[in-house]
Design a protein around this motif. Structure first.
Motif, PDB file in Angstrom:
ATOM      1  N   GLY A 135      19.750  65.397  21.370  1.00  0.00           N
ATOM      2  CA  GLY A 135      20.976  65.699  20.635  1.00  0.00           C
ATOM      3  C   GLY A 135      20.702  65.986  19.172  1.00  0.00           C
ATOM      4  O   GLY A 135      19.559  66.126  18.755  1.00  0.00           O
ATOM      5  N   GLY A 136      21.806  66.066  18.405  1.00  0.00           N
ATOM      6  CA  GLY A 136      21.712  66.262  16.964  1.00  0.00           C
ATOM      7  C   GLY A 136      22.253  65.031  16.253  1.00  0.00           C
ATOM      8  O   GLY A 136      23.287  64.486  16.666  1.00  0.00           O
ATOM      9  N   TYR A 137      21.561  64.591  15.221  1.00  0.00           N
ATOM     10  CA  TYR A 137      21.931  63.324  14.576  1.00  0.00           C
ATOM     11  C   TYR A 137      22.154  63.480  13.071  1.00  0.00           C
ATOM     12  O   TYR A 137      22.293  62.500  12.346  1.00  0.00           O
ATOM     13  N   GLY A 138      22.183  64.728  12.599  1.00  0.00           N
ATOM     14  CA  GLY A 138      22.365  64.963  11.166  1.00  0.00           C
ATOM     15  C   GLY A 138      23.806  64.710  10.738  1.00  0.00           C
ATOM     16  O   GLY A 138      24.694  64.494  11.579  1.00  0.00           O
ATOM     17  N   PRO A 139      24.036  64.757   9.418  1.00  0.00           N
ATOM     18  CA  PRO A 139      25.393  64.551   8.906  1.00  0.00           C
ATOM     19  C   PRO A 139      26.364  65.533   9.548  1.00  0.00           C
ATOM     20  O   PRO A 139      26.061  66.713   9.691  1.00  0.00           O
ATOM     21  N   GLY A 140      27.520  65.037   9.993  1.00  0.00           N
ATOM     22  CA  GLY A 140      28.526  65.901  10.604  1.00  0.00           C
ATOM     23  C   GLY A 140      28.416  65.987  12.111  1.00  0.00           C
ATOM     24  O   GLY A 140      29.379  66.361  12.790  1.00  0.00           O
ATOM     25  N   TYR A 176      17.964  69.391  23.988  1.00  0.00           N
ATOM     26  CA  TYR A 176      18.837  69.589  25.151  1.00  0.00           C
ATOM     27  C   TYR A 176      19.407  71.008  25.202  1.00  0.00           C
ATOM     28  O   TYR A 176      19.829  71.468  26.266  1.00  0.00           O
ATOM     29  N   ALA A 177      19.438  71.708  24.056  1.00  0.00           N
ATOM     30  CA  ALA A 177      19.981  73.078  24.042  1.00  0.00           C
ATOM     31  C   ALA A 177      19.159  74.012  24.923  1.00  0.00           C
ATOM     32  O   ALA A 177      19.635  75.049  25.372  1.00  0.00           O
ATOM     33  N   ARG A 178      17.902  73.628  25.205  1.00  0.00           N
ATOM     34  CA  ARG A 178      17.046  74.460  26.060  1.00  0.00           C
ATOM     35  C   ARG A 178      17.487  74.393  27.517  1.00  0.00           C
ATOM     36  O   ARG A 178      17.245  75.312  28.286  1.00  0.00           O
ATOM     37  N   THR A 179      18.070  73.277  27.916  1.00  0.00           N
ATOM     38  CA  THR A 179      18.336  73.058  29.338  1.00  0.00           C
ATOM     39  C   THR A 179      19.795  72.812  29.692  1.00  0.00           C
ATOM     40  O   THR A 179      20.176  72.952  30.849  1.00  0.00           O
ATOM     41  N   MET A 180      20.612  72.424  28.741  1.00  0.00           N
ATOM     42  CA  MET A 180      22.007  72.082  29.063  1.00  0.00           C
ATOM     43  C   MET A 180      22.935  73.217  28.666  1.00  0.00           C
ATOM     44  O   MET A 180      23.018  73.571  27.476  1.00  0.00           O
ATOM     45  N   ASP A 181      23.632  73.763  29.656  1.00  0.00           N
ATOM     46  CA  ASP A 181      24.515  74.904  29.391  1.00  0.00           C
ATOM     47  C   ASP A 181      25.512  74.608  28.278  1.00  0.00           C
ATOM     48  O   ASP A 181      25.773  75.451  27.428  1.00  0.00           O
ATOM     49  N   ALA A 182      26.059  73.414  28.289  1.00  0.00           N
ATOM     50  CA  ALA A 182      27.099  73.058  27.312  1.00  0.00           C
ATOM     51  C   ALA A 182      26.570  73.084  25.876  1.00  0.00           C
ATOM     52  O   ALA A 182      27.358  73.181  24.930  1.00  0.00           O
ATOM     53  N   LEU A 183      25.235  72.996  25.728  1.00  0.00           N
ATOM     54  CA  LEU A 183      24.651  72.955  24.377  1.00  0.00           C
ATOM     55  C   LEU A 183      23.869  74.217  24.038  1.00  0.00           C
ATOM     56  O   LEU A 183      23.242  74.306  22.989  1.00  0.00           O
ATOM     57  N   ARG A 184      23.926  75.211  24.966  1.00  0.00           N
ATOM     58  CA  ARG A 184      23.126  76.438  24.803  1.00  0.00           C
ATOM     59  C   ARG A 184      23.403  77.115  23.453  1.00  0.00           C
ATOM     60  O   ARG A 184      22.496  77.662  22.830  1.00  0.00           O
ATOM     61  N   HIS A 185      24.663  77.032  22.981  1.00  0.00           N
ATOM     62  CA  HIS A 185      25.018  77.699  21.714  1.00  0.00           C
ATOM     63  C   HIS A 185      24.292  77.071  20.514  1.00  0.00           C
ATOM     64  O   HIS A 185      24.281  77.646  19.423  1.00  0.00           O
ATOM     65  N   LEU A 186      23.662  75.921  20.736  1.00  0.00           N
ATOM     66  CA  LEU A 186      22.951  75.257  19.628  1.00  0.00           C
ATOM     67  C   LEU A 186      21.459  75.614  19.586  1.00  0.00           C
ATOM     68  O   LEU A 186      20.707  75.070  18.768  1.00  0.00           O
ATOM     69  N   LEU A 187      21.057  76.559  20.458  1.00  0.00           N
ATOM     70  CA  LEU A 187      19.637  76.958  20.489  1.00  0.00           C
ATOM     71  C   LEU A 187      19.103  77.404  19.128  1.00  0.00           C
ATOM     72  O   LEU A 187      17.990  77.009  18.749  1.00  0.00           O
TER      73      LEU A 187
END
Ligand SMILES: Cc1cc2nc3c(=O)[nH]c(=O)nc-3n(C[C@H](O)[C@H](O)[C@H](O)COP(=O)(O)O)c2cc1C
Length: 218
Positions: A135-140, A176-187
């Motif tokens: 996942g992403g853990y940065g501010p926001g 996870y952006a590499r493998t999870m469709d829901a997070l693909r936009h975060l590639l």
């Protein structure tokens, strides 16, 4: 002989992002490297024999305490013999992989590595933690503040009353952006984070190697 001690803890072998970024560091390192791969060869959990061996005179050790003390001696010697450290430790369940925790429990010994009169022998040595995360853990980010690995390691490794290392951390994220469709936009964010982590790894290896007194090849 002084060396970089590299400890790996990802179960994902060559596919591990933490290992790949640690490889960038190692490739730019100018000296000897000693490796311990805890995923391939885990060390046992600290048990009652291991705890009591620490406070029981060696000539009174039971066979179990003898075996436990031998393992601790090996790990502590390897730890204290290093000039610098590279820990490739991915985020598992918001924390560190259990194999890494088991290793830490084996080497954190009052009077040997911590709580030593005059300060820890490892005080001031550089340490780089590479911790990939899905996942992403940065501010926001929705998960901001839920990374319990880097803060824990900064305490255990970096606290002046503990190992007192000079800790830096690299956290390539959004794998996870590499493998999870829901997070693909975060590639794109994942790729940028990964590129930055490799660049930092190379920079930090060169900077640490360049400090006087640290090992150089050739
Ligand atoms: C057992 C396990 C637990 C995980 N827990 C988390 C988690 O809590 N948060 C997260 O962002 N990613 C989590 N992930 C995803 C990993 O952090 C991600 O796959 C990362 O790339 C693993 O590092 P590596 O590529 O170096 O193996 C978990 C993965 C595994 C296998």
């Amino acid at each position: 002989m002084s060396y970089l001690l590299r400890i790996d803890a990802s179960d994902s072998g060559d596919a591990s992002v933490s290992r790949q970024v640690a490889d960038s560091f190692t490739a730019a390192w100018g000296g000897d490297v000693v490796r311990r791969d805890l995923a391939l060869t885990p060390v046992g959990h600290l048990d009652a024999a291991g705890i009591t061996a620490r406070t029981t005179p060696a000539d009174e050790h039971t066979p179990e305490q003898k075996a436990a003390a031998l393992l601790q001696d090996e790990l502590v010697e390897e730890f204290l013999g290093a000039e610098a450290y590279l820990f490739a430790v991915p985020l598992y369940n918001y924390s560190m992989p259990s194999v890494f925790k088991a290793w830490l429990d084996q080497i954190m010994i009052v009077g040997r590595t911590i709580g030593v009169a005059g300060g820890a022998r490892s005080a001031g040595r550089p340490a780089v933690v590479v911790s990939a995360r899905g996942g992403g853990y940065g501010p926001g980010a929705p998960q901001h503040g839920k990374d319990f690995l880097v803060p824990a390691l900064r305490t255990v490794l970096g606290d002046p009353n503990l190992l007192a290392l000079d800790v830096r951390s690299l956290t390539p994220e959004l794998t996870y952006a590499r493998t999870m469709d829901a997070l693909r936009h975060l590639l794109p964010q994942h790729r940028a984070s990964l590129e930055e982590a490799h660049a930092q790894a190379r920079r930090q290896a060169a900077e640490i190697t360049g400090r006087s007194g640290l090992p150089r090849s050739g």
